[in-house]
Enzyme design. Structure first.
Site, PDB file in Angstrom:
ATOM      1  N   LYS A  46       0.848  -1.205   0.000  1.00 12.32           N
ATOM      2  CA  LYS A  46       0.000   0.000   0.000  1.00 12.32           C
ATOM      3  C   LYS A  46       0.880   1.250   0.000  1.00 12.32           C
ATOM      4  CE  LYS A  46      -0.334  -0.209   5.008  1.00 12.32           C
ATOM      5  NZ  LYS A  46      -1.063   0.221   6.168  1.00 12.32           N
ATOM      6  N   TYR A 103      14.545  31.148   5.944  1.00 16.23           N
ATOM      7  CA  TYR A 103      13.370  31.813   6.526  1.00 16.23           C
ATOM      8  C   TYR A 103      13.498  31.909   8.046  1.00 16.23           C
ATOM      9  CZ  TYR A 103      10.924  31.125   2.075  1.00 16.23           C
ATOM     10  OH  TYR A 103      10.546  31.150   0.762  1.00 16.23           O
TER      11      TYR A 103
HETATM   12  C1  LIG Z   1      -3.848  -4.092   8.236  1.00 12.21           C
HETATM   13  C2  LIG Z   1      -2.372  -4.046   8.040  1.00 12.21           C
HETATM   14  N1  LIG Z   1      -1.692  -5.204   7.922  1.00 12.21           N
HETATM   15  C3  LIG Z   1      -0.339  -5.230   7.760  1.00 12.21           C
HETATM   16  C4  LIG Z   1       0.398  -4.061   7.710  1.00 12.21           C
HETATM   17  C5  LIG Z   1       1.909  -4.141   7.555  1.00 12.21           C
HETATM   18  O1  LIG Z   1       2.541  -3.678   8.711  1.00 12.21           O
HETATM   19  P1  LIG Z   1       4.132  -3.558   8.814  1.00 12.21           P
HETATM   20  O2  LIG Z   1       4.542  -2.569   7.786  1.00 12.21           O
HETATM   21  O3  LIG Z   1       4.359  -3.055  10.197  1.00 12.21           O
HETATM   22  O4  LIG Z   1       4.686  -4.912   8.570  1.00 12.21           O
HETATM   23  C6  LIG Z   1      -0.267  -2.844   7.827  1.00 12.21           C
HETATM   24  C7  LIG Z   1       0.499  -1.597   7.787  1.00 12.21           C
HETATM   25  O5  LIG Z   1       0.316  -0.652   8.465  1.00 12.21           O
HETATM   26  C8  LIG Z   1      -1.689  -2.825   7.998  1.00 12.21           C
HETATM   27  O6  LIG Z   1      -2.370  -1.684   8.123  1.00 12.21           O
END
Ligand SMILES: Cc1ncc(COP(=O)(O)O)c(C=O)c1O
Length: 375
Positions: free
Chosen positions: A38, A265
């Site tokens: 993702k 700045y």
């Molecule tokens: C529902 C879910 N599963 C798995 C993961 C993977 O987690 P990680 O990157 O800590 O392995 C995430 C990431 O935030 C998540 O939201």
């Protein structure tokens, strides 16, 4: 230097493959890897990362939004793709059309998906998230059995997976993870007692996959570890993780700041004596956190040059008084290794008051990704 780019991110796909193979060896043959890609694979580039992890041992992918799954399909990726955001009824046609695996959390979404699946003759696999203590998405445990039975009555849908997500798997104290795990196991036991067997149970993010074998079930769901970043600095991972992202830029101006003169700045850095400064074209518009103003450092000639003054949208000023041979054109490493020096995302995050996940994820599309190596 890579021709034409002032500032770029190099992504080492070989490192991602190696981390994935390490995870595969760790979880063993019977446990699948659902690679979490993702948010553009935490900034590393979803399509090349997806292709890499699938060659290196992952069998499935997970994204958060439907559009992220569609983009992977449009790039020709055929592996199962779990969409973790709870499906909204109006998303049902796209989910079926692209053969994605939605997460269902409401009867309305289930009905909508079932209707599309039936109308198109495309049976759709679905997963259900149960909220065992994350307090975010998912069904409450007490609603799980009724919901699963309702799904089983819909012949357009195949109830393939049940999952949950841990709130504290990265932290030293494992007690809340164990509580969530128990709640999940109680839900599964209740499903089984009512005649429903779930083929794919998955609960483990990277931290839980690396620390708790009892959390492996049929699949694990790692993200951060595949990118070579440690889920936590509180404990050692059981195999080495190789960071995949290096961010490079170059020095575009070097000058002497006279005593009393300032940088940037707000004039938050004023020279107390003559100091040598260098200009580097990366700023918050590239995703370099503004909170690194007077806090961050970069590598030039393998040595650390501290950020002076505020981070601007497009550039930072670093001090090179201690690196007298620094010149215009020198390579600058913002994240990664250079000579004997190294700046890890974990360290940048600590300086910026955030977590390393955010460091790579927020590197903006303005920074081109250059891919090296492969599985
Ligand atoms: C529902 C879910 N599963 C798995 C993961 C993977 O987690 P990680 O990157 O800590 O392995 C995430 C990431 O935030 C998540 O939201």
């Amino acid at each position: 230097m890579t021709a034409g780019f002032m500032t770029w991110a190099e992504v080492d796909l070989g490192a991602i493959a190696e981390n994935t193979r390490g995870m595969k060896r760790w979880v063993g043959d019977r446990v699948e890897i659902i690679a979490v890609v993702k948010a553009d694979a935490y900034g590393h580039g979803a399509v090349p990362v997806a292709r890499t992890v699938l060659k290196a041992g992952a069998t499935r992918l997970a994204v958060h939004r439907l559009a992220e799954g569609v983009a992977l399909r449009q790039a020709g990726i055929e592996a199962p793709i779990l969409v973790m955001a709870p499906l909204q009824p109006e998303e049902a046609p796209e989910a079926v059309r692209w053969g994605l695996t939605p997460t269902l959390a409401t009867p309305e979404a289930a009905q909508a998906l079932h209707a599309v699946a039936q109308a198109t003759g495309r049976r759709t696999a679905v997963h259900v998230e149960v909220d065992t203590g994350m307090g975010r998405a998912g069904l409450l445990p007490e609603d799980a059995v009724d919901f699963a039975h309702a799904l089983q009555g819909m012949d357009g849908l195949t109830l393939e997976g049940f999952y949950t997500h841990f709130a504290t798997a990265d932290e030293g104290d494992p007690s809340f993870v164990m509580r969530q795990l128990r709640r999940f196991e109680e839900v599964i036991a209740a499903l089984e007692a009512s005649g429903i067997r779930i083929p794919l149970r998955h609960v483990a993010n990277s931290a839980a996959a690396l620390r708790f074998r009892a959390a492996h079930f049929e699949a694990v769901r790692p993200g951060i570890a595949l990118y070579g970043m440690r889920p936590s600095l509180e404990w050692e991972p059981p195999f080495p993780l190789r960071p995949a992202m290096t961010i490079r830029s170059r020095v575009i101006r070097v000058w002497t700041l006279a005593p009393g003169e300032s940088v940037g700045y707000g004039r938050t850095f004023i020279a107390d004596r003559e100091r040598r400064m260098a200009l580097v074209p990366i700023g918050y518009g590239d995703g370099y956190p503004r909170s690194l103003s007077n806090q961050g450092a970069v590598l030039i000639r393998g040595r650390r040059a501290p950020v002076r003054g505020r981070v601007s949208m497009d550039q930072i000023v670093v001090e090179v008084t201690e690196i007298p041979d620094a010149r215009v054109g020198d390579e600058v490493v913002i994240l990664g290794r250079q000579g004997e020096g190294e700046i890890r995302a974990e360290e940048l995050a600590a300086w910026a008051g955030t977590i390393h996940y955010e460091i790579t994820t927020r590197i903006s599309p303005r920074v081109p990704r250059i891919y090296r190596g492969g599985p």
